[in-house]
Design a protein around this motif. Structure first.
Motif, PDB file in Angstrom:
ATOM      1  N   HIS A 126       0.821  -1.221   0.000  1.00  0.00           N
ATOM      2  CA  HIS A 126       0.000   0.000   0.000  1.00  0.00           C
ATOM      3  C   HIS A 126       0.851   1.266   0.000  1.00  0.00           C
ATOM      4  O   HIS A 126       1.743   1.435   0.828  1.00  0.00           O
ATOM      5  CB  HIS A 126      -0.919   0.027   1.220  1.00  0.00           C
ATOM      6  N   GLU A 127       0.566   2.113  -0.940  1.00  0.00           N
ATOM      7  CA  GLU A 127       1.078   3.482  -0.986  1.00  0.00           C
ATOM      8  C   GLU A 127      -0.074   4.304  -1.553  1.00  0.00           C
ATOM      9  O   GLU A 127      -0.669   3.926  -2.553  1.00  0.00           O
ATOM     10  CB  GLU A 127       2.312   3.565  -1.877  1.00  0.00           C
ATOM     11  N   HIS A 128      -0.407   5.406  -0.926  1.00  0.00           N
ATOM     12  CA  HIS A 128      -1.619   6.145  -1.297  1.00  0.00           C
ATOM     13  C   HIS A 128      -1.699   6.460  -2.786  1.00  0.00           C
ATOM     14  O   HIS A 128      -2.780   6.415  -3.381  1.00  0.00           O
ATOM     15  CB  HIS A 128      -1.701   7.440  -0.476  1.00  0.00           C
ATOM     16  N   GLY A 129      -0.558   6.762  -3.409  1.00  0.00           N
ATOM     17  CA  GLY A 129      -0.559   7.151  -4.802  1.00  0.00           C
ATOM     18  C   GLY A 129      -0.893   6.034  -5.770  1.00  0.00           C
ATOM     19  O   GLY A 129      -1.101   6.285  -6.963  1.00  0.00           O
ATOM     20  N   PHE A 130      -0.965   4.786  -5.295  1.00  0.00           N
ATOM     21  CA  PHE A 130      -1.258   3.661  -6.186  1.00  0.00           C
ATOM     22  C   PHE A 130      -2.712   3.623  -6.646  1.00  0.00           C
ATOM     23  O   PHE A 130      -3.021   2.954  -7.633  1.00  0.00           O
ATOM     24  CB  PHE A 130      -0.969   2.333  -5.486  1.00  0.00           C
ATOM     25  N   PHE A 131      -3.608   4.311  -5.946  1.00  0.00           N
ATOM     26  CA  PHE A 131      -5.023   4.020  -6.114  1.00  0.00           C
ATOM     27  C   PHE A 131      -5.871   5.144  -6.691  1.00  0.00           C
ATOM     28  O   PHE A 131      -7.059   4.924  -6.934  1.00  0.00           O
ATOM     29  CB  PHE A 131      -5.615   3.580  -4.761  1.00  0.00           C
ATOM     30  N   HIS A 132      -5.323   6.327  -6.917  1.00  0.00           N
ATOM     31  CA  HIS A 132      -6.222   7.410  -7.366  1.00  0.00           C
ATOM     32  C   HIS A 132      -5.897   7.963  -8.743  1.00  0.00           C
ATOM     33  O   HIS A 132      -6.560   8.902  -9.195  1.00  0.00           O
ATOM     34  CB  HIS A 132      -6.265   8.544  -6.336  1.00  0.00           C
ATOM     35  N   GLY A 133      -4.917   7.391  -9.425  1.00  0.00           N
ATOM     36  CA  GLY A 133      -4.621   7.882 -10.767  1.00  0.00           C
ATOM     37  C   GLY A 133      -4.345   9.367 -10.752  1.00  0.00           C
ATOM     38  O   GLY A 133      -3.533   9.850  -9.960  1.00  0.00           O
ATOM     39  N   SER A 134      -5.039  10.117 -11.604  1.00  0.00           N
ATOM     40  CA  SER A 134      -4.860  11.573 -11.643  1.00  0.00           C
ATOM     41  C   SER A 134      -5.902  12.303 -10.798  1.00  0.00           C
ATOM     42  O   SER A 134      -5.992  13.537 -10.850  1.00  0.00           O
ATOM     43  CB  SER A 134      -4.938  12.068 -13.092  1.00  0.00           C
ATOM     44  N   TYR A 135      -6.663  11.563 -10.008  1.00  0.00           N
ATOM     45  CA  TYR A 135      -7.722  12.149  -9.181  1.00  0.00           C
ATOM     46  C   TYR A 135      -7.184  12.532  -7.799  1.00  0.00           C
ATOM     47  O   TYR A 135      -6.095  12.121  -7.415  1.00  0.00           O
ATOM     48  CB  TYR A 135      -8.889  11.165  -9.054  1.00  0.00           C
ATOM     49  N   VAL A 193      -9.962  10.013  -3.532  1.00  0.00           N
ATOM     50  CA  VAL A 193     -10.298   8.908  -4.431  1.00  0.00           C
ATOM     51  C   VAL A 193      -9.470   7.682  -4.084  1.00  0.00           C
ATOM     52  O   VAL A 193      -9.928   6.542  -4.232  1.00  0.00           O
ATOM     53  CB  VAL A 193     -10.082   9.324  -5.905  1.00  0.00           C
ATOM     54  N   SER A 194      -8.248   7.883  -3.585  1.00  0.00           N
ATOM     55  CA  SER A 194      -7.410   6.772  -3.150  1.00  0.00           C
ATOM     56  C   SER A 194      -8.116   5.956  -2.067  1.00  0.00           C
ATOM     57  O   SER A 194      -8.120   4.722  -2.091  1.00  0.00           O
ATOM     58  CB  SER A 194      -6.073   7.292  -2.620  1.00  0.00           C
ATOM     59  N   ILE A 195      -8.731   6.652  -1.126  1.00  0.00           N
ATOM     60  CA  ILE A 195      -9.459   5.968  -0.052  1.00  0.00           C
ATOM     61  C   ILE A 195     -10.672   5.240  -0.627  1.00  0.00           C
ATOM     62  O   ILE A 195     -10.964   4.093  -0.247  1.00  0.00           O
ATOM     63  CB  ILE A 195      -9.885   6.970   1.038  1.00  0.00           C
ATOM     64  N   LYS A 196     -11.376   5.876  -1.551  1.00  0.00           N
ATOM     65  CA  LYS A 196     -12.558   5.264  -2.168  1.00  0.00           C
ATOM     66  C   LYS A 196     -12.190   3.979  -2.902  1.00  0.00           C
ATOM     67  O   LYS A 196     -12.855   2.940  -2.749  1.00  0.00           O
ATOM     68  CB  LYS A 196     -13.212   6.250  -3.130  1.00  0.00           C
ATOM     69  N   ILE A 197     -11.109   4.020  -3.687  1.00  0.00           N
ATOM     70  CA  ILE A 197     -10.704   2.850  -4.463  1.00  0.00           C
ATOM     71  C   ILE A 197     -10.183   1.754  -3.541  1.00  0.00           C
ATOM     72  O   ILE A 197     -10.474   0.558  -3.744  1.00  0.00           O
ATOM     73  CB  ILE A 197      -9.641   3.234  -5.506  1.00  0.00           C
ATOM     74  N   PHE A 198      -9.435   2.134  -2.523  1.00  0.00           N
ATOM     75  CA  PHE A 198      -8.921   1.130  -1.594  1.00  0.00           C
ATOM     76  C   PHE A 198     -10.069   0.449  -0.848  1.00  0.00           C
ATOM     77  O   PHE A 198     -10.045  -0.758  -0.599  1.00  0.00           O
ATOM     78  CB  PHE A 198      -7.932   1.770  -0.626  1.00  0.00           C
ATOM     79  N   ASN A 199     -11.096   1.224  -0.511  1.00  0.00           N
ATOM     80  CA  ASN A 199     -12.291   0.639   0.102  1.00  0.00           C
ATOM     81  C   ASN A 199     -12.964  -0.341  -0.852  1.00  0.00           C
ATOM     82  O   ASN A 199     -13.416  -1.425  -0.442  1.00  0.00           O
ATOM     83  CB  ASN A 199     -13.274   1.745   0.495  1.00  0.00           C
TER      84      ASN A 199
END
Length: 419
Positions: free
Chosen positions: A72-81, A85-91
């Motif tokens: 897990h690294e926050h930048g892995f999950f939100h693309g350019s958003y 959005v990182s939290i939303k995608i990880f959820n």
């Protein structure tokens, strides 16, 4: 045992390197591994729906495996958003993995980002304040800025608790892995159950030590460093939190035979201007000390063979990191395997490491004059140099990737027993 990993992979990325070393070590234990790659370049051009589909496909693959291990690294999950959005995608990922009834381990390489939301200094025209030799200066944030930052921090924490923390309960199939006691505490403060968190120390690379026997003067000449210089070096991707400005200011407080080698370049996916800030710092200091530019050497990205040459030429490795949310540093593991003493800033991750290994000389973050003082003292003290290198070697040997793979395998077995 079949493990599905989620991580960056086969690219210039510290976590991709971490995962490669972990997977190779697990393969040696007879564990079957497959990596579902996080392609940050591709995701940066993806719509939100495409990002969701990418990770839903990963969750679907999870049915074919015994256990899932996420880096897990926050930048892995939100693309350019934005970050939320990182939290939303990880959820989304955790919610769908829960349906598989498969154990899930998540290694958190940084602490929850909202814990570090603070009011940023405000840049103003230097003409509005005293002349400082720069076009802008930073001033402390006002009460309004601090209030806004506090509200943002509270909202982000609430969002994290609702979407992420709820999965990491003592008897659930979700286990969090942190690299330090400090990061474990941060996860607890963010809402994770104590019983759902395990600590695994960041492992150290196993390096061929032949480079440590090569002639230093010949190596310095080959890589373009002054033959009689005392070489300080910082290795890794050039990022603001690594404290290059502190190191360069310290260099200006050291005798002229000291030089600084910045071994590395910007991360391919970095959006900050860290390298430009390095040049800017050099330009500002050059107004009073024109020779400083000739004492800083910047390599750009290097392969291991070139890194070995610079580490052989190095007298002291530096890790002058600024306070940040890192739980450990992959770059520091390379410094500690260099065979050279290390001076590092007294941030929690490094302080905790030093309490266990006594392998660092520490200074207060941002204190460039103190750093210069420590460097000079250590340069004169050969006995301490040898002690730091010896202690580092012992700690590295005790925390090799082979040892870490065995500890990780034990966590896998414990997680599978929960089913």
């Amino acid at each position: 045992m079949k493990i599905l990993h989620l991580s960056t992979w086969e690219e210039r990325c510290g976590i991709a390197t971490y995962t490669r070393q972990l997977v190779d070590a697990l393969n040696g234990l007879g564990i079957e591994n497959e990596v579902y790659p996080v392609n940050r370049v591709k995701l940066s051009y993806a719509s939100l729906k495409e990002i969701e589909d990418h990770y839903l496909a990963f969750c679907e693959r999870a049915h074919e495996f015994d256990l899932i291990h996420i880096q897990h690294e926050h930048g892995f999950f939100h693309g350019s958003y934005p970050f939320n959005v990182s939290i939303k995608i990880f959820n989304l990922i955790l919610s769908n993995l829960k349906k598989t009834r498969k154990p899930v381990l998540v290694t958190f390489h940084t602490d929850p980002a909202f814990l570090n939301i603070e009011a940023a200094p405000v840049e103003v025209d230097s003409g509005e304040v005293a002349s400082v030799g720069a076009s802008t200066v930073s001033v402390a944030p006002g009460l309004k800025d601090k209030l806004i930052a506090a509200i943002r921090k509270k909202v982000a924490q609430l969002r994290w608790n609702i979407n992420i923390s709820k999965f990491f309960k003592k008897d659930s199939l979700f286990t969090a892995i942190s690299h330090s006691k400090k990061s474990r505490l941060q996860l607890v403060k963010s809402g994770f159950d104590v019983g759902a968190i395990k600590i695994l120390v960041h492992a150290f690379p196993e390096r061929d030590t032949d480079f440590q026997e090569e002639d230093i003067c010949s190596i310095k000449k080959e890589i373009g460093l002054p033959r009689e210089s005392i070489v300080l070096s910082i290795f890794g991707f050039v990022s603001k939190y690594k404290g290059y400005e502190v190191a360069i200011k310290a260099l200006s407080n050291l005798p002229s035979d000291f030089v600084l080698a910045i071994i590395g370049g910007p991360h391919p996916e970095a959006k900050e201007k860290a390298l430009d800030d390095v040049f800017r710092t050099i330009e500002i200091l050059s107004l009073e000390e024109p020779e400083i530019a000739k004492r800083v050497f910047i390599t750009g990205y290097v392969e291991t063979e070139e890194l070995n040459k610079f580490h052989r030429a190095t007298d002291i490795c530096l890790a002058p990191y600024l306070p940040s949310s890192i739980s450990a540093s992959g770059a520091l593991t390379w410094a500690l395997t260099s065979g050279k003493p290390v001076v590092a800033s007294n941030i929690p991750a490094f302080r905790e490491l030093n309490q266990k290994a006594n392998c660092l000389r520490l200074f207060q973050p941002t204190a460039h004059r103190e750093l210069a003082w420590h460097v000079q003292r250590l340069t004169r003290d050969k006995h301490e140099q040898q002690a730091l290198v010896k202690n580092a070697a012992a700690y590295v040997q005790a925390h090799s990737w082979r040892t870490t793979a065995k500890d990780t395998y034990s966590l896998y077995k414990a997680a599978l027993e929960k089913r």
